[in-house]
Design a protein around this motif. Structure first.
Motif, PDB file in Angstrom:
ATOM      1  N   VAL A 190       0.831  -1.203   0.000  1.00 30.19           N
ATOM      2  CA  VAL A 190       0.000   0.000   0.000  1.00 30.19           C
ATOM      3  C   VAL A 190       0.867   1.255   0.000  1.00 30.19           C
ATOM      4  CG1 VAL A 190      -0.332   0.501   2.464  1.00 30.19           C
ATOM      5  CG2 VAL A 190      -2.285   0.666   0.878  1.00 30.19           C
ATOM      6  N   ARG A 191       0.319   2.346  -0.494  1.00 30.93           N
ATOM      7  CA  ARG A 191       1.051   3.602  -0.589  1.00 30.93           C
ATOM      8  C   ARG A 191       1.467   4.081   0.807  1.00 30.93           C
ATOM      9  NH1 ARG A 191      -1.108   8.772  -1.861  1.00 30.93           N
ATOM     10  NH2 ARG A 191      -3.215   7.938  -1.799  1.00 30.93           N
ATOM     11  N   PRO A 192       2.709   4.551   0.960  1.00 33.17           N
ATOM     12  CA  PRO A 192       3.162   5.001   2.292  1.00 33.17           C
ATOM     13  C   PRO A 192       2.247   6.097   2.841  1.00 33.17           C
ATOM     14  CG  PRO A 192       5.008   4.916   0.746  1.00 33.17           C
ATOM     15  CD  PRO A 192       3.770   4.665  -0.057  1.00 33.17           C
ATOM     16  N   GLY A 193       1.983   6.003   4.141  1.00 37.30           N
ATOM     17  CA  GLY A 193       1.160   7.021   4.789  1.00 37.30           C
ATOM     18  C   GLY A 193      -0.327   6.783   4.684  1.00 37.30           C
ATOM     19  N   ARG A 194      -0.718   5.729   3.955  1.00 43.85           N
ATOM     20  CA  ARG A 194      -2.140   5.426   3.787  1.00 43.85           C
ATOM     21  C   ARG A 194      -2.598   4.591   4.983  1.00 43.85           C
ATOM     22  NH1 ARG A 194      -5.516   8.259   0.910  1.00 43.85           N
ATOM     23  NH2 ARG A 194      -7.046   7.009  -0.198  1.00 43.85           N
ATOM     24  N   PRO A 195      -3.670   4.996   5.688  1.00 42.39           N
ATOM     25  CA  PRO A 195      -4.121   4.158   6.812  1.00 42.39           C
ATOM     26  C   PRO A 195      -4.613   2.798   6.306  1.00 42.39           C
ATOM     27  CG  PRO A 195      -5.569   6.055   6.508  1.00 42.39           C
ATOM     28  CD  PRO A 195      -4.484   6.189   5.498  1.00 42.39           C
ATOM     29  N   LEU A 196      -4.286   1.757   7.046  1.00 38.00           N
ATOM     30  CA  LEU A 196      -4.645   0.401   6.626  1.00 38.00           C
ATOM     31  C   LEU A 196      -5.846  -0.123   7.408  1.00 38.00           C
ATOM     32  CD1 LEU A 196      -1.136  -1.281   6.362  1.00 38.00           C
ATOM     33  CD2 LEU A 196      -2.727  -0.818   4.494  1.00 38.00           C
ATOM     34  N   PRO A 197      -6.698  -0.900   6.749  1.00 42.41           N
ATOM     35  CA  PRO A 197      -7.809  -1.525   7.485  1.00 42.41           C
ATOM     36  C   PRO A 197      -7.302  -2.666   8.360  1.00 42.41           C
ATOM     37  CG  PRO A 197      -7.774  -2.311   5.218  1.00 42.41           C
ATOM     38  CD  PRO A 197      -6.683  -1.284   5.326  1.00 42.41           C
TER      39      PRO A 197
END
Ligand SMILES: [Zn+2]
Length: 321
Positions: free
Chosen positions: A275-282
């Motif tokens: 996932v893209r850096p800094g993107r919150p993950l579920p």
């Protein structure tokens, strides 16, 4: 677990019957005053005629009503096949002889109102409601691969009411051809049939999904490689969904998905790596209802009617907010 405490389902004034019509089996649950009073599950006859299927369905419904001793006021049916507004089957890749036939007819003897909903969509509703989550992606892995998307506390229905078909997100343009005709759909990579084929190739022996599950439980390297392959494909689909709808929770269920215990954790690992850096993950976890999420969703459908399927606030007790 994060989110709002799930609302209670007190049930309708009379009892209800929930039915899950899957690709390989049929499950039934009667509910009175919010409690399950009857459960049954039967496999479809292998290679049987459509008349045999219809007879089994009608007999199973009659058995449920007879055992319970009360006529249901409403029946919620979660369906693997696409069912038209007239109750006739529009498409069912696993049992094509059903196309054009009424799925309403086997319930006619009950006198109850019969409501149909997509099995994975209903499963997503049940999982979101039980998790108290307003933003949840459900992925059901079994004979096919289905999905349900809840965003902002409401089911995402789309312009034609059938949004959330996650099984047909393309995760590998060079991948195997899907039953829909497209190459590289998620379903073509992680359906029960696809995972059995992947395990067979890795093991060098014909391998069933039951043997795959047993191999995973014994931490056999060939079985773990198949789980890893599935996790990678699922994470590719989720990567797009993280950008599109920002789910807080992902729940993995379905008959096979719920049996592969390490799968959610492996999916989370693959997702965090891509996932893209800094993107919150579920948060990725197993379905609360295990392999029975669609049946739990059918209970919701029978209890609340079609308002939840129409996009009503699912944590608001089923009434449009
Ligand atoms: Zn497809």
């Amino acid at each position: 677990m994060t989110g709002t405490p799930p609302p209670t389902d007190a049930g309708t004034a009379g009892g209800i019957l929930a039915v899950d019509i899957g690709g390989t089996k049929l499950a039934l649950r009667a509910v009175a005053s919010g409690a399950a009073v009857y459960e049954d599950a039967v496999l479809w006859p292998v290679g049987g005629a459509v008349e045999d299927d219809a007879e089994l369905l009608e007999a199973s419904v009659a058995k449920a009503v007879g055992a319970w001793g009360e006529a249901p006021v409403r029946i919620g049916v979660a369906t693997a096949p696409n069912v038209g507004a007239d109750g006739c089957v529009v498409s069912w890749p696993n049992r094509p002889d059903w196309v054009g036939r009424s799925l309403r007819a086997p319930f006619a003897g009950t006198g109850a109102e019969v409501l149909f909903g997509d099995d994975a969509t209903l499963a997503g509703l049940a999982e979101a409601r039980s998790a108290g989550s307003r933003d949840l992606v459900y992925l059901g892995i079994g004979t096919g691969v289905g999905g349900g998307l809840v965003s902002g506390g409401r089911l995402l229905t789309g312009a034609w009411g059938t949004a959330g078909e996650l099984g047909h997100l393309v995760v590998d343009p060079e991948g195997p051809r899907c039953r829909c005709g497209t190459r590289g759909c998620l379903q073509a990579a992680v359906s029960a049939e696809a995972l059995a084929a992947h395990a067979s190739a890795g093991r060098g022996l014909p391998t069933t999904t039951s043997e795959l599950v047993a191999g995973v439980d014994r931490a056999e390297p060939w079985a773990e490689r198949t789980v890893d392959h599935a996790a990678d494909a699922i994470a590719r689909a989720l990567r797009a969904l993280v950008e599109l709808v920002q789910p807080a929770h992902v729940r993995i269920g379905g008959g096979l998905g719920a049996a592969l215990a390490p799968l959610p954790h492996r999916v989370a690992q693959h997702l965090s790596a891509t996932v893209r850096p800094g993107r919150p993950l579920p948060e990725v976890g197993p379905a609360v209802h295990g392999p029975h999420s669609s049946l739990a969703g059918a209970v919701l459908l029978a209890t609340h009617g079609t308002s939840l399927l129409g996009g009503a606030d699912l944590l608001g007790g089923g009434s449009p907010a």
